[in-house]
Write a protein that holds these residues in place. Structure first.
Motif, PDB file in Angstrom:
ATOM      1  N   THR A 197      -4.351  -0.308  -2.102  1.00 23.81           N
ATOM      2  CA  THR A 197      -4.382   0.985  -2.800  1.00 23.81           C
ATOM      3  C   THR A 197      -2.984   1.605  -2.840  1.00 23.81           C
ATOM      4  N   ARG A 198      -2.873   2.627  -3.673  1.00 20.30           N
ATOM      5  CA  ARG A 198      -1.595   3.336  -3.845  1.00 20.30           C
ATOM      6  C   ARG A 198      -0.926   3.696  -2.516  1.00 20.30           C
ATOM      7  N   PRO A 199      -1.620   4.423  -1.604  1.00 18.39           N
ATOM      8  CA  PRO A 199      -0.894   4.815  -0.382  1.00 18.39           C
ATOM      9  C   PRO A 199      -0.459   3.626   0.470  1.00 18.39           C
ATOM     10  N   ILE A 248       0.499   0.678  -0.667  1.00 21.26           N
ATOM     11  CA  ILE A 248       1.691   0.079  -1.287  1.00 21.26           C
ATOM     12  C   ILE A 248       2.926   0.887  -0.872  1.00 21.26           C
ATOM     13  N   ILE A 249       2.803   2.224  -0.956  1.00 24.01           N
ATOM     14  CA  ILE A 249       3.944   3.099  -0.653  1.00 24.01           C
ATOM     15  C   ILE A 249       4.328   3.012   0.825  1.00 24.01           C
ATOM     16  N   LYS A 250       3.324   2.969   1.698  1.00 22.84           N
ATOM     17  CA  LYS A 250       3.619   3.001   3.135  1.00 22.84           C
ATOM     18  C   LYS A 250       3.926   1.631   3.714  1.00 22.84           C
ATOM     19  N   VAL A 259       2.877   0.244 -11.137  1.00 26.91           N
ATOM     20  CA  VAL A 259       4.004   1.161 -11.244  1.00 26.91           C
ATOM     21  C   VAL A 259       4.774   1.245  -9.908  1.00 26.91           C
ATOM     22  N   PHE A 260       4.051   1.130  -8.811  1.00 26.47           N
ATOM     23  CA  PHE A 260       4.721   1.217  -7.498  1.00 26.47           C
ATOM     24  C   PHE A 260       5.427  -0.089  -7.143  1.00 26.47           C
ATOM     25  N   PHE A 261       4.831  -1.221  -7.500  1.00 28.22           N
ATOM     26  CA  PHE A 261       5.525  -2.490  -7.269  1.00 28.22           C
ATOM     27  C   PHE A 261       6.840  -2.512  -8.034  1.00 28.22           C
ATOM     28  N   ALA A 273      -6.311  16.387  -5.782  1.00 30.82           N
ATOM     29  CA  ALA A 273      -7.640  16.346  -5.165  1.00 30.82           C
ATOM     30  C   ALA A 273      -8.334  15.100  -5.685  1.00 30.82           C
ATOM     31  N   HIS A 274      -8.691  14.215  -4.785  1.00 36.45           N
ATOM     32  CA  HIS A 274      -9.346  12.975  -5.212  1.00 36.45           C
ATOM     33  C   HIS A 274     -10.392  12.496  -4.211  1.00 36.45           C
ATOM     34  N   ARG A 275     -10.482  13.162  -3.056  1.00 34.77           N
ATOM     35  CA  ARG A 275     -11.300  12.622  -1.985  1.00 34.77           C
ATOM     36  C   ARG A 275     -12.778  12.725  -2.338  1.00 34.77           C
ATOM     37  N   ALA A 276     -13.519  11.668  -1.990  1.00 34.35           N
ATOM     38  CA  ALA A 276     -14.931  11.572  -2.380  1.00 34.35           C
ATOM     39  C   ALA A 276     -15.714  12.830  -2.019  1.00 34.35           C
ATOM     40  N   PRO A 317      -1.605  10.403 -13.213  1.00 33.12           N
ATOM     41  CA  PRO A 317      -1.001  10.114 -11.900  1.00 33.12           C
ATOM     42  C   PRO A 317       0.477   9.777 -12.093  1.00 33.12           C
ATOM     43  N   GLN A 318       1.305  10.273 -11.203  1.00 39.17           N
ATOM     44  CA  GLN A 318       2.754  10.127 -11.344  1.00 39.17           C
ATOM     45  C   GLN A 318       3.263   8.898 -10.594  1.00 39.17           C
ATOM     46  N   ASP A 319       4.433   8.404 -11.008  1.00 40.81           N
ATOM     47  CA  ASP A 319       5.062   7.358 -10.203  1.00 40.81           C
ATOM     48  C   ASP A 319       5.672   8.008  -8.955  1.00 40.81           C
ATOM     49  N   PHE A 320       6.207   7.198  -8.052  1.00 47.72           N
ATOM     50  CA  PHE A 320       6.601   7.751  -6.750  1.00 47.72           C
ATOM     51  C   PHE A 320       7.785   8.708  -6.872  1.00 47.72           C
ATOM     52  N   LEU A 321       8.768   8.374  -7.672  1.00 45.96           N
ATOM     53  CA  LEU A 321       9.941   9.251  -7.796  1.00 45.96           C
ATOM     54  C   LEU A 321       9.550  10.601  -8.401  1.00 45.96           C
ATOM     55  N   ASP A 322       8.760  10.564  -9.451  1.00 45.81           N
ATOM     56  CA  ASP A 322       8.354  11.827 -10.076  1.00 45.81           C
ATOM     57  C   ASP A 322       7.474  12.640  -9.127  1.00 45.81           C
ATOM     58  N   PHE A 323       6.613  11.952  -8.410  1.00 45.23           N
ATOM     59  CA  PHE A 323       5.731  12.695  -7.512  1.00 45.23           C
ATOM     60  C   PHE A 323       6.524  13.313  -6.353  1.00 45.23           C
ATOM     61  N   LEU A 324       7.477  12.555  -5.814  1.00 46.90           N
ATOM     62  CA  LEU A 324       8.334  13.118  -4.752  1.00 46.90           C
ATOM     63  C   LEU A 324       9.085  14.339  -5.255  1.00 46.90           C
ATOM     64  N   ASP A 337      -6.019  17.405  -0.957  1.00 47.10           N
ATOM     65  CA  ASP A 337      -6.949  16.850   0.020  1.00 47.10           C
ATOM     66  C   ASP A 337      -6.514  15.445   0.419  1.00 47.10           C
ATOM     67  N   SER A 338      -5.303  15.066   0.021  1.00 45.62           N
ATOM     68  CA  SER A 338      -4.766  13.743   0.331  1.00 45.62           C
ATOM     69  C   SER A 338      -4.176  13.711   1.739  1.00 45.62           C
ATOM     70  N   GLY A 339      -4.265  12.555   2.385  1.00 42.08           N
ATOM     71  CA  GLY A 339      -3.618  12.404   3.688  1.00 42.08           C
ATOM     72  C   GLY A 339      -2.112  12.305   3.549  1.00 42.08           C
ATOM     73  N   GLY A 340      -1.684  11.382   2.693  1.00 38.39           N
ATOM     74  CA  GLY A 340      -0.253  11.146   2.532  1.00 38.39           C
ATOM     75  C   GLY A 340       0.495  12.360   2.002  1.00 38.39           C
ATOM     76  N   VAL A 341      -0.166  13.126   1.145  1.00 38.35           N
ATOM     77  CA  VAL A 341       0.513  14.293   0.570  1.00 38.35           C
ATOM     78  C   VAL A 341       0.715  15.375   1.639  1.00 38.35           C
ATOM     79  N   GLU A 346       1.405  14.774   4.699  1.00 33.65           N
ATOM     80  CA  GLU A 346       2.576  14.311   5.452  1.00 33.65           C
ATOM     81  C   GLU A 346       3.866  14.537   4.668  1.00 33.65           C
ATOM     82  N   GLU A 347       3.848  14.148   3.404  1.00 31.01           N
ATOM     83  CA  GLU A 347       5.078  14.236   2.608  1.00 31.01           C
ATOM     84  C   GLU A 347       5.533  15.683   2.430  1.00 31.01           C
ATOM     85  N   ALA A 348       4.581  16.592   2.190  1.00 26.22           N
ATOM     86  CA  ALA A 348       4.959  18.003   2.047  1.00 26.22           C
ATOM     87  C   ALA A 348       5.640  18.469   3.329  1.00 26.22           C
TER      88      ALA A 348
HETATM   89  N1  UDP Z   1       1.266   9.754  -5.133  1.00 23.92           N
HETATM   90  C1  UDP Z   1       1.982   9.375  -6.255  1.00 23.92           C
HETATM   91  N2  UDP Z   1       1.619   9.890  -7.468  1.00 23.92           N
HETATM   92  C2  UDP Z   1       0.609  10.781  -7.610  1.00 23.92           C
HETATM   93  C3  UDP Z   1      -0.110  11.184  -6.457  1.00 23.92           C
HETATM   94  C4  UDP Z   1       0.231  10.635  -5.234  1.00 23.92           C
HETATM   95  O1  UDP Z   1       2.922   8.584  -6.165  1.00 23.92           O
HETATM   96  O2  UDP Z   1       0.347  11.220  -8.739  1.00 23.92           O
HETATM   97  C5  UDP Z   1       1.618   9.169  -3.830  1.00 23.92           C
HETATM   98  C6  UDP Z   1       2.075  10.176  -2.805  1.00 23.92           C
HETATM   99  O3  UDP Z   1       3.481  10.328  -2.851  1.00 23.92           O
HETATM  100  C7  UDP Z   1       1.606   9.564  -1.487  1.00 23.92           C
HETATM  101  C8  UDP Z   1       0.420   8.730  -1.883  1.00 23.92           C
HETATM  102  O4  UDP Z   1       0.459   8.587  -3.293  1.00 23.92           O
HETATM  103  O5  UDP Z   1       2.601   8.696  -0.946  1.00 23.92           O
HETATM  104  C9  UDP Z   1      -0.854   9.392  -1.460  1.00 23.92           C
HETATM  105  O6  UDP Z   1      -1.925   8.678  -1.977  1.00 23.92           O
HETATM  106  P1  UDP Z   1      -3.358   9.275  -2.171  1.00 23.92           P
HETATM  107  O7  UDP Z   1      -3.317  10.741  -2.199  1.00 23.92           O
HETATM  108  O8  UDP Z   1      -3.953   8.570  -3.325  1.00 23.92           O
HETATM  109  O9  UDP Z   1      -4.136   8.731  -0.888  1.00 23.92           O
HETATM  110  P2  UDP Z   1      -4.298   9.216   0.633  1.00 23.92           P
HETATM  111  O10 UDP Z   1      -2.956   9.410   1.216  1.00 23.92           O
HETATM  112  O11 UDP Z   1      -5.130  10.448   0.600  1.00 23.92           O
HETATM  113  O12 UDP Z   1      -5.061   8.099   1.245  1.00 23.92           O
END
Ligand code: UDP
Ligand code: UD1
Length: 368
Positions: free
Chosen positions: A9-11, A13-15, A46-48, A204-207, A262-269, A281-285, A287-289
């Protein structure tokens, strides 16, 4: 292979990108197994591309489905990769169904398993993520905790202490690696007609939020109410799950909130760094904030990232409109000079040192 990295999943790949980079730098033999839990371009490819990661050695293309169908299909496919590759160490990251599947497959074959981002607890067994992370932690041989708090939870659950290591969270490695590039390259503010410090970012995406019509509407109303009161715009990069529910429930999106893809990582950062406030409601967000110094309001009843609250970066307010507005006012009034609790950005090197692959670095331990 020395290390087999399972992600989906997205998070993840990033982590896990910093771990993959560290394997490359050390010349470690590794392979990447992508379960295909996320497959849409904007959650995956997009993240790869942007993080310059190699194409996964295996893409299991499991896709979406019920939890058991999805997890079961992954276990079966991952097992056959492990039988073929005989990994010295398997690494999984986080709390998704991909992590559960990778952990079960590794444990059934008696592979050495490392869980990156171990020891997080919301103490809410109603969340699929909580069950996944508990099961992964108890299957793992190496538990790489982002903070001392996470390590304490594991010790309290009786996990043998010699398996528990505090490394920091690899998200710090990723944020440090890409924050400046985002400031330099991203055009996301101009493209969306946004001015730094004059907008709020929402995810907001959490089930438990978006699959429940009343909760989803309530959180949107709360964020929109605060937007009207404060005169701030709200931009909402919307996860496909949330987009589907918005349509299915026929919720009228309040006009103060603008959805974008949904944004790519640079735009989202860039959005996270320049927003006045983040609602999520994201976990990673969360942390990043906290790492980027942007106040956060968490639209949940609990968090498995209590460190963000302890340092004053985050308020956990639920989804009631009054509580959301109160939390947002409080966040705006508070300072932003907290310490990042998630480590020094060298978690990936620490993890590879601890599993003993490739030449050790001198990064040393961390006291979380
Ligand atoms: N993210 C992103 N684009 C977006 C939304 C989130 O690149 O439009 C990144 C964000 O920087 C963070 C990760 O996705 O690193 C968080 O993923 P997500 O909220 O899907 O999952 P969670 O962390 O809640 O499991
Ligand atoms: C999963 C994780 C969640 C994590 C999130 C990261 C589990 C139980 N949940 O939730 O912890 O926070 O990833 O973003 O593992 N969809 C697409 N394209 C995709 C993937 C999904 O359109 O590439 C849609 C499908 O309609 C799918 C729905 O999103 O049914 C949900 O996907 P799923 O992977 O089951 O869960 P997420 O909500 O993404």
């Amino acid at each position: 292979t020395a290390v087999t990295i399972v992600l989906g999943t997205r998070p993840e790949i990033i982590k896990l990108a910093p771990v993959i980079d560290a394997c490359e730098e050390r010349g470690v033999g590794y392979s990447v197994v992508h379960t295909g839990q996320h497959y849409s371009e904007e959650l995956d490819a997009v993240f790869f591309d942007q993080l310059e990661l190699p194409t996964p050695d295996h893409n299991l293309a499991v896709g979406s489905g019920s939890h058991s169908a999805q997890t079961g299909a992954m276990i079966r496919e991952i097992e056959s990769v492990f039988l073929d590759e005989e990994p010295e160490v398997v690494l999984v990251q986080g709390d998704t169904n991909t992590v559960l599947a990778g952990s079960i497959a590794a444990s059934k074959l008696d592979c050495v398993l490392g869980h990156v981002e171990a020891g997080l607890r919301s103490f809410d067994r109603g969340m699929p993520e909580e069950v996944n992370r508990v099961l992964a932690d108890h299957a793992a041989d190496y538990l790489f905790c982002p903070t001392d708090q996470a390590a304490r939870y594991l010790r309290e659950e009786g996990v043998p202490v010699d398996r528990i290591e505090v490394t920091g969270n690899t998200i710090v490695d990723s944020v440090i690696g890409y924050r400046d590039l985002a400031a330099e390259k991203s055009r996301v503010l101009a493209e969306n007609d946004l001015t730094a410090d004059e907008f709020c970012l929402l995810t907001a995406h959490r089930a438990e939020n978006v699959d429940d019509r009343a909760r989803f509407s309530s959180l949107l109303d709360g964020v929109a109410g605060f937007a009207s009161e404060s005169g701030l715009d709200v931009v909402y990069p919307i996860h496909p799950r949330a987009r589907e529910r918005l349509d299915e429930f026929e919720i009228d999106l309040p006009s103060a909130i603008t959805t974008v893809e949904p944004q790519d990582f640079l735009d989202f950062l860039r959005l996270e760094s320049t927003a006045r406030l983040v609602f999520t409601d994201s976990g990673g967000v969360q942390e990043e904030a906290c790492i980027l110094g942007t106040p956060c309001v968490t639209l949940r009843d609990n968090t498995e990232r209590p460190e963000t609250v302890d340092v004053g970066a985050n308020r956990v307010v639920g989804v009631g409109p009054d509580a959301i507005a109160a939390g947002a006012r409080d966040a705006l009034d508070a300072g932003t000079d907290w310490e990042n609790p998630f480590g020094d950005g060298r978690a990936a090197d620490r993890i590879l040192d601890l599993v003993g692959v490739g030449p050790a670095t001198s990064v040393g331990g961390v006291s979380g």
